[in-house]
Design a protein around this motif. Structure first.
Motif, PDB file in Angstrom:
ATOM      1  N   ASN A 132       0.994  -1.210  -0.065  1.00 54.69           N
ATOM      2  CA  ASN A 132       0.040  -0.015  -0.180  1.00 54.69           C
ATOM      3  C   ASN A 132       0.852   1.224   0.133  1.00 54.69           C
ATOM      4  OD1 ASN A 132      -2.084  -1.892   0.218  1.00 54.69           O
ATOM      5  ND2 ASN A 132      -2.575  -1.504   2.427  1.00 54.69           N
ATOM      6  N   LEU A 133       1.774   1.320  -0.776  1.00 56.00           N
ATOM      7  CA  LEU A 133       2.776   2.661  -1.007  1.00 56.00           C
ATOM      8  C   LEU A 133       1.597   3.448  -1.659  1.00 56.00           C
ATOM      9  CD1 LEU A 133       6.331   1.073  -1.720  1.00 56.00           C
ATOM     10  CD2 LEU A 133       5.228   1.889   0.331  1.00 56.00           C
ATOM     11  N   PHE A 134       1.975   4.690  -1.495  1.00 59.63           N
ATOM     12  CA  PHE A 134       1.226   5.730  -2.253  1.00 59.63           C
ATOM     13  C   PHE A 134       1.954   5.922  -3.888  1.00 59.63           C
ATOM     14  CE2 PHE A 134       0.945   7.553   1.981  1.00 59.63           C
ATOM     15  CZ  PHE A 134      -0.088   6.863   2.343  1.00 59.63           C
ATOM     16  N   PRO A 135       1.267   5.651  -4.903  1.00 61.14           N
ATOM     17  CA  PRO A 135       2.021   5.313  -6.182  1.00 61.14           C
ATOM     18  C   PRO A 135       2.120   6.720  -6.670  1.00 61.14           C
ATOM     19  CG  PRO A 135      -0.382   4.880  -6.410  1.00 61.14           C
ATOM     20  CD  PRO A 135      -0.187   4.766  -4.837  1.00 61.14           C
ATOM     21  N   HIS A 136       1.484   7.660  -6.302  1.00 60.67           N
ATOM     22  CA  HIS A 136       1.726   8.933  -7.100  1.00 60.67           C
ATOM     23  C   HIS A 136       2.840   9.917  -6.174  1.00 60.67           C
ATOM     24  CE1 HIS A 136      -0.871   9.639  -3.314  1.00 60.67           C
ATOM     25  NE2 HIS A 136      -1.133  10.867  -3.460  1.00 60.67           N
ATOM     26  N   MET A 137       3.445   9.168  -5.188  1.00 62.50           N
ATOM     27  CA  MET A 137       4.668   9.933  -4.694  1.00 62.50           C
ATOM     28  C   MET A 137       6.015   9.009  -4.881  1.00 62.50           C
ATOM     29  SD  MET A 137       2.809  10.794  -1.152  1.00 62.50           S
ATOM     30  CE  MET A 137       1.315  11.681  -0.932  1.00 62.50           C
TER      31      MET A 137
ATOM     32  N   GLU B 160       5.550  11.908   3.858  1.00 65.16           N
ATOM     33  CA  GLU B 160       3.977  11.959   4.035  1.00 65.16           C
ATOM     34  C   GLU B 160       3.489  12.442   5.511  1.00 65.16           C
ATOM     35  OE1 GLU B 160       2.249  13.241   1.777  1.00 65.16           O
ATOM     36  OE2 GLU B 160       0.333  13.360   2.310  1.00 65.16           O
TER      37      GLU B 160
ATOM     38  N   TYR C  87       9.832   6.550  -8.316  1.00 66.99           N
ATOM     39  CA  TYR C  87       8.553   5.932  -7.826  1.00 66.99           C
ATOM     40  C   TYR C  87       8.380   4.462  -7.330  1.00 66.99           C
ATOM     41  CZ  TYR C  87       6.727  10.524  -9.329  1.00 66.99           C
ATOM     42  OH  TYR C  87       6.303  11.797  -9.142  1.00 66.99           O
TER      43      TYR C  87
ATOM     44  N   SER D   8       6.384   2.260  -8.368  1.00 67.50           N
ATOM     45  CA  SER D   8       6.320   1.474  -9.450  1.00 67.50           C
ATOM     46  C   SER D   8       7.700   0.797 -10.180  1.00 67.50           C
ATOM     47  CB  SER D   8       5.372   2.003 -10.625  1.00 67.50           C
ATOM     48  OG  SER D   8       6.073   3.065 -11.128  1.00 67.50           O
TER      49      SER D   8
ATOM     50  N   GLN E 236      -5.079   1.879   0.225  1.00 67.18           N
ATOM     51  CA  GLN E 236      -4.607   3.162  -0.066  1.00 67.18           C
ATOM     52  C   GLN E 236      -5.289   4.031   1.330  1.00 67.18           C
ATOM     53  OE1 GLN E 236      -2.342   4.972  -2.092  1.00 67.18           O
ATOM     54  NE2 GLN E 236      -1.778   2.763  -2.349  1.00 67.18           N
TER      55      GLN E 236
ATOM     56  N   ARG F  40      -4.818  14.232   0.331  1.00 66.07           N
ATOM     57  CA  ARG F  40      -3.493  14.013  -0.104  1.00 66.07           C
ATOM     58  C   ARG F  40      -3.258  12.616  -0.642  1.00 66.07           C
ATOM     59  NH1 ARG F  40       0.181  17.772   0.518  1.00 66.07           N
ATOM     60  NH2 ARG F  40       1.601  16.110   0.503  1.00 66.07           N
ATOM     61  N   ILE F  41      -4.220  11.711  -0.517  1.00 67.79           N
ATOM     62  CA  ILE F  41      -3.945  10.093  -0.972  1.00 67.79           C
ATOM     63  C   ILE F  41      -4.596   9.928  -2.109  1.00 67.79           C
ATOM     64  CG2 ILE F  41      -3.456   7.978  -0.695  1.00 67.79           C
ATOM     65  CD1 ILE F  41      -1.376   9.907   0.894  1.00 67.79           C
TER      66      ILE F  41
ATOM     67  N   PRO G 250      -5.585  12.901  -5.552  1.00 67.98           N
ATOM     68  CA  PRO G 250      -4.613  13.039  -6.532  1.00 67.98           C
ATOM     69  C   PRO G 250      -4.698  11.695  -7.277  1.00 67.98           C
ATOM     70  CG  PRO G 250      -3.606  13.480  -4.599  1.00 67.98           C
ATOM     71  CD  PRO G 250      -5.373  12.983  -4.289  1.00 67.98           C
ATOM     72  N   GLN G 251      -4.760  10.583  -6.900  1.00 67.04           N
ATOM     73  CA  GLN G 251      -4.805   9.307  -7.708  1.00 67.04           C
ATOM     74  C   GLN G 251      -5.824   9.401  -8.701  1.00 67.04           C
ATOM     75  OE1 GLN G 251      -3.396   5.484  -5.813  1.00 67.04           O
ATOM     76  NE2 GLN G 251      -3.010   6.972  -3.847  1.00 67.04           N
TER      77      GLN G 251
ATOM     78  N   LYS H 283      -6.466  11.658 -11.508  1.00 73.18           N
ATOM     79  CA  LYS H 283      -5.662  11.231 -12.882  1.00 73.18           C
ATOM     80  C   LYS H 283      -6.628  10.112 -13.665  1.00 73.18           C
ATOM     81  CE  LYS H 283      -0.900  11.057 -11.525  1.00 73.18           C
ATOM     82  NZ  LYS H 283       0.302  10.400 -11.191  1.00 73.18           N
TER      83      LYS H 283
ATOM     84  N   GLU I   5       2.649   6.930 -11.440  1.00 70.20           N
ATOM     85  CA  GLU I   5       2.352   5.764 -12.074  1.00 70.20           C
ATOM     86  C   GLU I   5       1.183   6.303 -12.874  1.00 70.20           C
ATOM     87  OE1 GLU I   5       0.260   1.806  -9.818  1.00 70.20           O
ATOM     88  OE2 GLU I   5       2.364   2.822  -9.811  1.00 70.20           O
TER      89      GLU I   5
END
Ligand SMILES: Nc1ncnc2c1ncn2[C@@H]1O[C@H](COP(=O)(O)OP(=O)(O)O)[C@@H](O)[C@H]1O
Ligand SMILES: [Mg+2]
Lengths: 257, 221, 225
Positions: A98-103, A111, A144, A146, C120, C137-138, C141-142, C145, C221
């Motif tokens: 569950n890492l934040f993929p957009h960071m 974070e 990232y 990914s 998430q 924040r989480i 943003p995802q 997209k 991603e």
């Protein structure tokens, strides 16, 4: 000494399904406890009650002596604020990372420090880099998620939890989603944490890890602790046939004599 | 100012509204049926590997998807007669605009649906000796149709609402009739409220149906 | 055979461009108001308060099932009588299209938010985030997209729907076309030029969103369709 985690008569139900039926468990400071048990026995639920991802229906939980929640008419009530604060004190690592993929990796680890703990960016960055070094992934900071392997992702997830300076760490089958050849690096990281004196509660099927690293092993069955004790005792000379059968099913792991 | 609602002034003209409703349904059924059938054909053409077939189909789809239906209707009503030298009726203009638009949109749905079927299915059909046409008809389309059902239902809802555009060229559908009532009785609040509620009541079950279909057929099979 | 003659139409192209500008104003404002309103309605619909959730569902269903032209007539002709305000075609148009597109945007937001893995939310919760912080924040943003293609599609629908405002005499591109056609007696040329203008306007808009999607996909991603 006050235990890091003290659980008394913990009950949890989902609707009609009574999952935890009176759990008593102490985790001493600096101790690593491994929870074993077959699928559906309530291991994850117990773990998730410790950081209140699930609210217990009954019972008391103390973290380093602090009773979580307030008693009102014999029942515990929990305020969202209190639980959010508590979760910064108890870190958790998940099976699916569950890492934040957009960071980026670095941003993942910063974070919570910035947004929840209110640390300055500079401080959070230093802390994050230190924790990434601790899990051996300093050079991945700008990537990232990914771009990482499963094992690397999981170590980043561990760093993310560690960066909050938790008093206790919870691990829920953190190697189960990994390719076999990547399991070792994550277990090594966990072992190193245990040796550094981190208080840990781990759900895992890695009996070898339990044997070599844990200070205490608990076997869950139908929402109750069937046996608990030192690993060489529970894993080598279990008292109940249920635990023996379970261990036979894991005979892949030959324990040293 | 306090408005006193007077729906009786609308329902007194129930026969006028009924004519409108009939006009709406008539236009809807024709545009929908012909639009979907045409969409299937254009969708298949668009899917063809022959550029001489697929490219014109694609051009058609892009032109009709990327221009407003109202512009199309007005074009058929005012501009087309200049070209062909014959009057175009309000019905025909609305019918042409909405149908050609529906063909373009549903063609994309059909194409997307067919494309979403894994290529293994084609190979499995070939492997047991089926021709292209037979594989398409017996193997691919039945699976694809399932996936297309939710977007096609949504399209149907859009077409139903689109029928109100025919009022712009004074074709007697529901909204046009309400306009008439409103101008006779000076009761636009009630007249337009009634029309809004009529559409809501007709289309709500359809919307619920799309939710149901999405849940049944949406993601997996 | 008709002799095509674009001279009259192109001679008055300024007149049409003014209409285009007015169209873009309504379109832009409807997006500016409609998107945040859509997010609010989506959050309302997903809230755990039953009354709020049902109310938001109703608003969404109502504006999705009623024809935009009926809504426009209602806001233009009926609303001013009910609340006794001056209603200009411009205000009625912006009001109608903001609200009606917010109903569609709400569903896109909801779909986008629901498409994000539950893990998430869990991970954010586990490091002590509250729900609103996690959303901001989480999750969003995802989700945003992933929603871009649906947003683009809906915005294009909105742009096409703005032609309806010509029926309440707002001087948008469609309205200007009607005026010009009756002034020049050249409906074929005028409406053809206007159709081409809409075509390219929409083409440019959809190309821009594709560009945006690629741009965002490169950071981290990609968008998942
Ligand atoms: N959120 C939930 N809602 C309903 N039932 C749940 C939920 N989480 C777990 N359960 C049920 O509780 C039981 C114990 O689950 P869990 O704690 O995940 O077991 P374990 O981790 O030991 O495999 C299972 O029967 C499971 O289906
Ligand atoms: Mg589990």
């Amino acid at each position: 000494m006050t235990p890091a985690v003290e659980i008394r008569d913990l009950h949890k139900s989902f609707g009609d399904l009574h999952v935890l039926k009176g759990i008593d468990l102490d985790v001493q400071q600096g101790e690593a406890v491994v929870l074993l048990g077959s699928s559906g026995s309530g291991k994850s639920t117990l773990l998730r009650c410790i950081n209140f991802m699930e609210e217990p229906n009954d019972g008391r939980i103390r973290i380093n002596g602090d009773l979580i929640g307030a008693e009102r008419g014999g029942k515990m009530v929990y305020r969202e604020n209190e639980l959010c604060k508590l979760r910064t004190r108890v870190g958790m690592v998940f099976q699916h990372f569950n890492l934040f993929p957009h960071m980026t990796v670095l941003e993942n680890v910063m974070e919570g420090q910035v947004v929840v703990l209110g640390r300055s960016k500079a401080e959070a960055r230093d802390k994050a880099l230190a924790q990434l070094a601790r899990v051996g992934l300093e050079e991945k900071a700008p990537e990232y998620p990914s771009r990482l392997s499963g094992g690397q992702k999981q170590r980043v997830a561990i760093a993310r939890a560690l960066a909050m300076d938790p008093e206790v760490m919870l691990f829920d089958e953190v190697t189960s989603a990994l390719d076999p050849e990547l399991v070792g690096e994550v277990l090594k990281t966990m072992r190193q944490l245990a040796e550094e004196g981190m208080t840990m509660v781990c759900v895992t099927h890695e009996i070898g890890f339990a044997y070599h690293v844990a200070n205490k092993v608990c076997f869950l069955q139908d929402g109750q602790i069937l046996e608990q004790g030192e690993p060489h005792k529970v894993l080598k000379t279990p008292e109940t046939s249920r635990v023996r059968d379970f261990l036979d099913g894991h005979s892949l792991f030959k324990l040293p004599d | 100012m306090q408005h006193t609602w007077n729906f009786a002034s609308v329902f007194a003209y129930w026969d006028v509204l009924l004519i409108g409703l009939w006009g709406t349904v008539y236009l809807f059924v024709l545009t929908c049926v012909i639009g979907l059938a045409g969409g299937l054909v254009v969708g298949m053409l668009r899917y063809s590997k022959n550029g001489w077939i697929s490219y014109p189909a694609r051009l058609y789809v892009e032109v009709f998807r990327n221009t407003p239906v109202l512009v199309q209707i007005i074009w058929f009503f005012f501009a087309l007669p200049v070209v062909i030298g014959v009057e175009v009726s309000a019905f025909m203009a609305a019918f042409l605009g909405i149908t050609l638009n529906t063909i373009a949109f549903s063609a994309e749905v059909f194409r997307g649906g067919i494309q979403s079927i894994e290529r293994e299915q084609w190979e499995a059909g070939k492997a047991i000796g089926m021709s292209y046409a037979k594989t398409m008809r017996r193997i691919i389309l039945p699976q694809a149709l399932k996936r297309m059902l939710p977007p096609l239902t949504s399209r149907g809802i859009e077409v139903f609402k689109m029928s109100t555009l025919a009022s712009v060229v004074a074709y007697p559908e529901t909204l046009q009739q309400a306009k008439l009532i409103a101008s006779y009785e000076y009761n636009p609040i009630e007249a337009y409220t009634v029309v809004a509620i009529m559409f809501f009541l007709v289309l709500l079950p359809m919307v619920q149906l799309t939710y149901l279909l999405e849940r049944r057929f949406g993601k997996s099979d | 055979m008709h002799n095509w003659d674009f001279a009259a139409t192109l001679g008055d192209i300024d007149f049409l461009l003014l209409g285009l500008w007015n169209t873009l104003q309504v379109f832009g404002l409807a997006l500016v108001f409609g998107i945040p309103l859509g997010l609010a309605i989506a959050l309302g619909r997903m809230s755990r308060i039953p009354v709020l959730s049902q109310l938001c569902s109703f608003v969404i269903e109502f504006f999705r099932t009623t024809p935009p032209l009926v809504q426009l007539f209602w806001f233009f002709f009926a609303l001013p009588i009910l609340i006794s305000v001056q209603m200009t075609p411009f205000v009625a148009s912006v009001l109608t299209f903001s609200i009606q597109s917010s109903a569609f945007f709400a569903e896109i937001f909801r779909g986008g938010i629901n498409s994000i893995d539950k893990g998430q939310w869990e991970a954010a919760k586990a490091i002590g985030m509250t729900r609103p912080v996690c959303l901001r924040r989480i999750i969003l943003p995802q989700a945003v997209k992933r929603m871009i293609p649906a947003f683009a599609e809906r915005s294009i629908e909105l742009l096409k729907t703005t032609t309806l405002i010509s029926t309440v005499s707002y001087a948008d591109l469609m309205f200007q076309a009607n005026e010009l056609a009756s002034k020049t007696f050249r409906p074929l040329e005028v409406y053809t030029v206007v159709a081409v203008m809409y075509f390219f306007l929409i083409l440019v808009f959809s190309q821009l969103t594709i560009l945006l999607e690629h741009r965002l996909a490169r950071s981290g991603e990609g968008t998942l369709r």
